[in-house]
Design a protein around this motif. Structure first.
Motif, PDB file in Angstrom:
ATOM      1  N   ILE A 222      46.726   8.617  30.919  1.00 27.47           N
ATOM      2  CA  ILE A 222      45.326   8.606  31.324  1.00 27.47           C
ATOM      3  C   ILE A 222      44.771   7.183  31.307  1.00 27.47           C
ATOM      4  O   ILE A 222      44.075   6.751  32.217  1.00 27.47           O
ATOM      5  N   GLY A 223      45.146   6.441  30.265  1.00 26.07           N
ATOM      6  CA  GLY A 223      44.660   5.067  30.154  1.00 26.07           C
ATOM      7  C   GLY A 223      45.217   4.185  31.259  1.00 26.07           C
ATOM      8  O   GLY A 223      44.522   3.325  31.794  1.00 26.07           O
ATOM      9  N   HIS A 224      46.476   4.409  31.624  1.00 20.64           N
ATOM     10  CA  HIS A 224      47.125   3.571  32.630  1.00 20.64           C
ATOM     11  C   HIS A 224      46.613   3.867  34.037  1.00 20.64           C
ATOM     12  O   HIS A 224      46.308   2.957  34.808  1.00 20.64           O
ATOM     13  N   THR A 225      46.505   5.166  34.343  1.00 18.13           N
ATOM     14  CA  THR A 225      46.087   5.526  35.701  1.00 18.13           C
ATOM     15  C   THR A 225      44.571   5.556  35.841  1.00 18.13           C
ATOM     16  O   THR A 225      44.050   5.434  36.937  1.00 18.13           O
ATOM     17  N   GLY A 226      43.874   5.726  34.718  1.00 19.49           N
ATOM     18  CA  GLY A 226      42.426   5.845  34.777  1.00 19.49           C
ATOM     19  C   GLY A 226      41.997   7.180  35.358  1.00 19.49           C
ATOM     20  O   GLY A 226      40.817   7.427  35.569  1.00 19.49           O
ATOM     21  N   LYS A 227      42.955   8.054  35.578  1.00 16.90           N
ATOM     22  CA  LYS A 227      42.635   9.379  36.127  1.00 16.90           C
ATOM     23  C   LYS A 227      42.585  10.413  35.011  1.00 16.90           C
ATOM     24  O   LYS A 227      43.358  10.345  34.066  1.00 16.90           O
ATOM     25  N   GLY A 228      41.692  11.358  35.145  1.00 15.90           N
ATOM     26  CA  GLY A 228      41.622  12.460  34.200  1.00 15.90           C
ATOM     27  C   GLY A 228      41.015  12.092  32.862  1.00 15.90           C
ATOM     28  O   GLY A 228      41.127  12.831  31.899  1.00 15.90           O
ATOM     29  N   ALA A 229      40.352  10.912  32.823  1.00 16.93           N
ATOM     30  CA  ALA A 229      39.771  10.471  31.555  1.00 16.93           C
ATOM     31  C   ALA A 229      38.739  11.475  31.051  1.00 16.93           C
ATOM     32  O   ALA A 229      38.768  11.884  29.892  1.00 16.93           O
ATOM     33  N   PHE A 230      37.858  11.892  31.957  1.00 12.38           N
ATOM     34  CA  PHE A 230      36.797  12.814  31.563  1.00 12.38           C
ATOM     35  C   PHE A 230      37.387  14.096  30.991  1.00 12.38           C
ATOM     36  O   PHE A 230      37.027  14.543  29.913  1.00 12.38           O
ATOM     37  N   LEU A 231      38.362  14.630  31.723  1.00 13.14           N
ATOM     38  CA  LEU A 231      39.007  15.875  31.308  1.00 13.14           C
ATOM     39  C   LEU A 231      39.677  15.712  29.945  1.00 13.14           C
ATOM     40  O   LEU A 231      39.503  16.523  29.034  1.00 13.14           O
ATOM     41  N   ALA A 232      40.456  14.614  29.808  1.00  7.61           N
ATOM     42  CA  ALA A 232      41.239  14.424  28.589  1.00  7.61           C
ATOM     43  C   ALA A 232      40.345  14.249  27.374  1.00  7.61           C
ATOM     44  O   ALA A 232      40.581  14.837  26.324  1.00  7.61           O
ATOM     45  N   ILE A 233      39.291  13.442  27.540  1.00 10.30           N
ATOM     46  CA  ILE A 233      38.424  13.190  26.402  1.00 10.30           C
ATOM     47  C   ILE A 233      37.713  14.468  25.988  1.00 10.30           C
ATOM     48  O   ILE A 233      37.545  14.755  24.804  1.00 10.30           O
ATOM     49  N   ASN A 234      37.330  15.274  26.981  1.00  9.85           N
ATOM     50  CA  ASN A 234      36.662  16.533  26.642  1.00  9.85           C
ATOM     51  C   ASN A 234      37.635  17.536  26.051  1.00  9.85           C
ATOM     52  O   ASN A 234      37.282  18.271  25.126  1.00  9.85           O
ATOM     53  N   LEU A 235      38.859  17.548  26.586  1.00  7.18           N
ATOM     54  CA  LEU A 235      39.887  18.407  26.006  1.00  7.18           C
ATOM     55  C   LEU A 235      40.131  18.011  24.554  1.00  7.18           C
ATOM     56  O   LEU A 235      40.276  18.847  23.679  1.00  7.18           O
ATOM     57  N   ALA A 236      40.167  16.700  24.347  1.00  7.92           N
ATOM     58  CA  ALA A 236      40.421  16.198  23.007  1.00  7.92           C
ATOM     59  C   ALA A 236      39.334  16.647  22.053  1.00  7.92           C
ATOM     60  O   ALA A 236      39.612  17.101  20.937  1.00  7.92           O
ATOM     61  N   SER A 237      38.081  16.543  22.481  1.00  6.77           N
ATOM     62  CA  SER A 237      37.023  16.902  21.541  1.00  6.77           C
ATOM     63  C   SER A 237      36.955  18.422  21.397  1.00  6.77           C
ATOM     64  O   SER A 237      36.574  18.937  20.350  1.00  6.77           O
ATOM     65  N   PHE A 238      37.407  19.127  22.435  1.00  4.54           N
ATOM     66  CA  PHE A 238      37.559  20.584  22.356  1.00  4.54           C
ATOM     67  C   PHE A 238      38.558  20.929  21.245  1.00  4.54           C
ATOM     68  O   PHE A 238      38.319  21.780  20.395  1.00  4.54           O
ATOM     69  N   GLY A 239      39.688  20.223  21.251  1.00  7.49           N
ATOM     70  CA  GLY A 239      40.712  20.463  20.241  1.00  7.49           C
ATOM     71  C   GLY A 239      40.217  20.145  18.845  1.00  7.49           C
ATOM     72  O   GLY A 239      40.507  20.852  17.889  1.00  7.49           O
ATOM     73  N   ARG A 240      39.440  19.042  18.768  1.00  7.48           N
ATOM     74  CA  ARG A 240      38.934  18.641  17.467  1.00  7.48           C
ATOM     75  C   ARG A 240      37.922  19.645  16.944  1.00  7.48           C
ATOM     76  O   ARG A 240      37.773  19.833  15.747  1.00  7.48           O
ATOM     77  N   ALA A 241      37.237  20.318  17.877  1.00  6.29           N
ATOM     78  CA  ALA A 241      36.196  21.254  17.478  1.00  6.29           C
ATOM     79  C   ALA A 241      36.759  22.590  17.027  1.00  6.29           C
ATOM     80  O   ALA A 241      36.073  23.366  16.384  1.00  6.29           O
ATOM     81  N   LEU A 242      38.023  22.857  17.362  1.00  6.44           N
ATOM     82  CA  LEU A 242      38.623  24.128  16.977  1.00  6.44           C
ATOM     83  C   LEU A 242      38.579  24.295  15.465  1.00  6.44           C
ATOM     84  O   LEU A 242      39.136  23.484  14.745  1.00  6.44           O
ATOM     85  N   PRO A 243      37.905  25.334  14.996  1.00  2.12           N
ATOM     86  CA  PRO A 243      37.862  25.546  13.549  1.00  2.12           C
ATOM     87  C   PRO A 243      39.236  25.996  13.058  1.00  2.12           C
ATOM     88  O   PRO A 243      39.742  27.027  13.494  1.00  2.12           O
ATOM     89  N   THR A 244      39.846  25.187  12.190  1.00  5.86           N
ATOM     90  CA  THR A 244      41.218  25.440  11.757  1.00  5.86           C
ATOM     91  C   THR A 244      41.379  26.825  11.122  1.00  5.86           C
ATOM     92  O   THR A 244      42.331  27.539  11.420  1.00  5.86           O
ATOM     93  N   VAL A 245      40.416  27.170  10.247  1.00  2.00           N
ATOM     94  CA  VAL A 245      40.513  28.468   9.579  1.00  2.00           C
ATOM     95  C   VAL A 245      40.520  29.595  10.605  1.00  2.00           C
ATOM     96  O   VAL A 245      41.354  30.506  10.552  1.00  2.00           O
ATOM     97  N   GLY A 246      39.593  29.498  11.579  1.00  3.11           N
ATOM     98  CA  GLY A 246      39.494  30.520  12.610  1.00  3.11           C
ATOM     99  C   GLY A 246      40.768  30.626  13.420  1.00  3.11           C
ATOM    100  O   GLY A 246      41.261  31.715  13.694  1.00  3.11           O
ATOM    101  N   LEU A 247      41.307  29.462  13.768  1.00  2.00           N
ATOM    102  CA  LEU A 247      42.525  29.423  14.587  1.00  2.00           C
ATOM    103  C   LEU A 247      43.692  30.071  13.848  1.00  2.00           C
ATOM    104  O   LEU A 247      44.425  30.895  14.408  1.00  2.00           O
TER     105      LEU A 247
END
Lengths: 220, 213
Positions: free
Chosen positions: A53-78
């Motif tokens: 993503i950093g090299h191509t500059g493509k999909g940055a928006f998607l990746a960063i949001n996916l990343a924060s989506f993953g971070r938001a996953l409540p571990t206990v719930g998962l």
């Protein structure tokens, strides 16, 4: 308080506590196994993704949001969810730990890549370097400090969270925390917590030493 | 694993209450974390020997498993919201402190020298030059801390708080997936909305970043 610390010291240093299948040595090995495996898998997923993503500059928006989506996953719930769906296995724990570690790795790798001076990148291209040469010989080395920050953050989080394996009846140092909770044995809870913290700090120091070794030729 | 929709429609009031209480715990923790970490970060940035100490200390705090933090706080603050917020604040510190220090580090020395040469006093340089330039990195930390706190609130379910996390315990104990799914989805939604709000805030706070693009 003094009494508690004294008991804690006794708990941590007693030879009997270290031996056997419920001993500290065995739990420590289990904890390391969960943490390192999860972080490795997460690195295998997150690092190429962040670099791409950093090299191509493509999909940055998607990746960063996916990343924060993953971070938001409540571990206990998962863990509970995968547990209810798939039954008793280590899978829920690994899924949760990997999901926790990937975001930190992706975002920091991507941040490192975007922090590379565009002039340097242009100069590399101007010298006739190909895309992969720019990536591996210019961008990656320059982004490495932030990438390492991401790996360290991910590892600390995974080591602290691997405690949860004990919640769904597996081993690791979390055993002491949850067993201690159930038995109202504060010394055991504290002992487990101290050990987890010690492991995380030790691993973080090791990675930090590795980082210093890798960059020993660089001046700030 | 099927979703029992009637359970959801029958519990909308409870779900609203839990969501709001969840959000309140997370936001309070991030605000407290910012108030504590900003001065500490400036200190760590200026005074080199303190830097390793403060960052190391926050790292150690971060490594204590969250469940243990909540339990260990029980003798101090009991089964209350205060315990949840203190626990979460401890976790926000490591991200906020590290990012703020790195943000301050990332300000070019030349810029600071220029400010000094123009006769700007240190405090004014900090407030009008260094902090604004460090803002993108600091805001990245705030976003991480916020999303992380929203996800971590649920751990406090073990001490009887935990906002939406109470749905996980409920589902686990009754072997009933619906509350767990609803809890996970609502937590994610909350995080996405909060993160989007912070992105908008950063956009509003850094007008100079827009002109270049």
């Amino acid at each position: 308080m003094y009494e508690l610390l004294k008991n804690l010291g006794a708990w941590l240093t007693s030879g009997a506590q270290w031996a056997g299948s419920d001993g500290i040595a065995h739990r420590l090995a289990e904890h390391l196994q969960y943490s390192l495996l999860a972080t490795l898998v997460a690195t295998a997923i997150g690092l190429p993704l962040g670099l791409l993503i950093g090299h191509t500059g493509k999909g940055a928006f998607l990746a960063i949001n996916l990343a924060s989506f993953g971070r938001a996953l409540p571990t206990v719930g998962l863990v509970v969810l995968v547990f209810l769906a798939g039954g008793l296995s280590m899978l829920p724990v690994y899924v949760a730990l990997v999901a926790l570690a990937v975001p930190a790795i992706v975002t920091n790798t991507y941040a490192g890549m975007t922090a590379v001076d565009p002039d340097v990148r242009d100069a590399a291209r101007g010298q006739g370097m190909r895309g992969h040469q720019v990536l591996f010989q210019v961008e990656l080395p320059l982004a490495l400090p932030l990438i390492m920050t991401g790996l360290r953050l991910a590892l600390i989080q995974v080591v602290a969270t691997a405690t949860i394996a004990a919640y769904v009846s597996f081993g690791g140092l979390g055993r002491y925390v949850f067993d201690g909770l159930a038995q109202r044995d504060l010394v055991q809870v504290l002992g487990g917590a101290v050990l987890v913290a010690a492991v995380a700090v030790a691993l973080d120091l090791a990675l930090s030493a590795l980082q210093r070794f890798l960059f020993r030729h660089r001046t700030a | 694993m099927t979703i029992d929709w009637s359970w959801i429609s029958g519990h909308t009031d409870d779900l609203t209450t839990l969501t709001l209480s969840h959000l309140q715990a997370a936001l309070t923790a991030v605000l407290l974390g910012l108030i504590i970490s900003l001065p500490l970060a400036v200190l760590a940035h200026r005074v080199r020997p303190l830097r390793g100490l403060l960052l190391g200390l926050s790292n150690v705090l971060f490594t204590i498993p969250s469940i243990a933090v909540f339990v260990l706080l029980l003798p101090v603050s009991g089964l209350t919201r205060t315990t949840t917020v203190i626990g979460l604040t401890i976790y926000t510190l490591v991200v906020l402190l590290r990012n703020t220090v790195e943000g301050l580090d990332s300000v070019p020395a030349r810029t600071k020298e220029a400010a000094k040469a123009m006769g700007t006093r240190p405090l004014r340089t900090l407030l009008t030059v260094e902090l604004p330039l460090a803002l993108p990195v600091i805001m990245a930390g705030v976003r991480i801390a916020t999303v992380m706190s929203i996800s971590l609130v649920s751990v406090a379910t073990y001490i009887g708080d935990g906002g939406l996390g109470q749905l996980f315990t409920d589902g686990f104990q009754r072997n009933f997936p619906t509350p767990v799914i609803v809890g996970v989805v609502l937590t994610l939604l909350l995080a996405v909305v909060a993160d989007a709000a912070l992105v908008a805030l950063q956009y509003a706070l850094t007008p100079w970043k827009r002109r270049r693009a």
